[in-house]
Design a protein around this motif. Structure first.
Motif, short mmCIF file in Angstrom:
data_model
loop_
_atom_site.label_atom_id
_atom_site.label_comp_id
_atom_site.label_asym_id
_atom_site.label_seq_id
_atom_site.Cartn_x
_atom_site.Cartn_y
_atom_site.Cartn_z
N TRP A 32 0.84 -1.18 0.00
CA TRP A 32 0.00 0.00 0.00
C TRP A 32 0.88 1.24 0.00
O TRP A 32 1.91 1.28 0.65
CB TRP A 32 -0.90 -0.05 1.24
N ALA A 34 0.57 5.63 0.14
CA ALA A 34 -0.27 6.81 0.33
C ALA A 34 0.47 8.03 -0.21
O ALA A 34 1.63 8.24 0.12
CB ALA A 34 -0.58 7.01 1.82
N ASP A 35 -0.22 8.81 -1.03
CA ASP A 35 0.39 10.06 -1.51
C ASP A 35 0.66 10.98 -0.33
O ASP A 35 1.73 11.54 -0.19
CB ASP A 35 -0.52 10.75 -2.53
N GLU A 47 -5.76 9.20 4.78
CA GLU A 47 -5.00 9.10 3.55
C GLU A 47 -5.60 10.04 2.51
O GLU A 47 -6.81 10.09 2.33
CB GLU A 47 -5.02 7.68 2.99
N GLU A 49 -5.32 10.82 -1.50
CA GLU A 49 -4.86 10.29 -2.78
C GLU A 49 -4.97 11.39 -3.82
O GLU A 49 -6.05 11.93 -4.06
CB GLU A 49 -5.72 9.08 -3.18
N LYS A 51 -5.02 12.76 -7.52
CA LYS A 51 -5.33 12.32 -8.89
C LYS A 51 -5.35 13.56 -9.77
O LYS A 51 -6.12 14.48 -9.55
CB LYS A 51 -6.69 11.61 -8.95
N ASP A 60 -7.57 3.95 -9.99
CA ASP A 60 -7.57 3.73 -8.55
C ASP A 60 -8.63 2.70 -8.15
O ASP A 60 -8.47 1.99 -7.17
CB ASP A 60 -7.80 5.05 -7.80
N PHE A 92 -9.92 12.03 -1.77
CA PHE A 92 -9.28 12.33 -3.04
C PHE A 92 -8.98 13.82 -3.10
O PHE A 92 -9.78 14.64 -2.66
CB PHE A 92 -10.20 11.98 -4.22
N CYS A 108 -15.53 8.28 0.55
CA CYS A 108 -14.38 9.12 0.20
C CYS A 108 -14.67 10.60 0.40
O CYS A 108 -15.72 11.10 -0.02
CB CYS A 108 -13.99 8.93 -1.26
#
Length: 178
Positions: A32, A34-35, A47, A49, A51, A60, A92, A108
């Motif tokens: 895994w 995580a950005d 987390e 993410e 994009k 994703d 996100f 999310c």
């Protein structure tokens, strides 16, 4: 277009409290990554993410993970939505209007940004707060000592890269991902 590193820098400097939060970028843990990973004082983890394209966003939802013990395969967002995930929350970070909000699962969070390249300002808009998928402390789910060693190792390798010394080593040490 803003680079992911610049976006990360702008985001964490506006929204993270380095006095209280553990903030990690491009953090790898097992299979895994995580950005942006933020763990607050109470052990609640979030987390983020990043994009920057529609295709990256769509991919994703195709990511598969495999349970190390049972070898069972599962989709990343199925695992997150049912609470069987390392982080308590997931969001996100997307360019304004890139994705229809109805296409993003309810668990999310959605944070959109608008970047003005003329004056290098980036404005963030929280569209939807993430749902807390479980209440377990991050520190109860990870080996803290192992994580600290991994962070120290990654810091060392980044230091070598920044100094341009990596290629000068006669026998560079092997580490996962190289």
């Amino acid at each position: 277009m803003i680079k992911a590193e610049e976006l990360t820098y702008n985001f964490i400097n506006q929204f993270c409290d380095f006095e209280k939060d553990l903030v990690l970028t491009n953090h790898f843990h097992s299979d895994w990554e995580a950005d942006i990973l933020v763990v607050n004082e109470g052990g609640c983890s979030h987390e983020f993410e990043i994009k920057l394209s529609k295709s990256d966003f769509k991919n994703d939802f195709k990511k598969h993970y495999q349970n190390a013990k049972t070898k069972e395969k599962f989709l990343k967002h199925d695992k997150i939505s049912c609470g069987d995930y390392l982080c308590n929350q997931f969001s996100f970070l997307l360019p304004m209007g890139m994705v229809d909000h109805d296409k993003i699962p309810e668990h999310c969070g959605i944070i959109e940004f608008d970047h003005n390249p003329d004056n290098w300002t980036t404005v963030f808009h929280e569209i939807r707060k993430p749902r807390k998928v479980h209440g377990e402390s991050f520190w109860n789910l990870v080996d803290k000592d192992l994580m600290l060693r991994m962070i120290a190792r990654n810091y060392y390798f980044k230091k070598l890269e920044l100094k341009g010394k990596w290629d000068e080593l006669i026998l560079p040490p092997k580490y996962p991902g190289q």
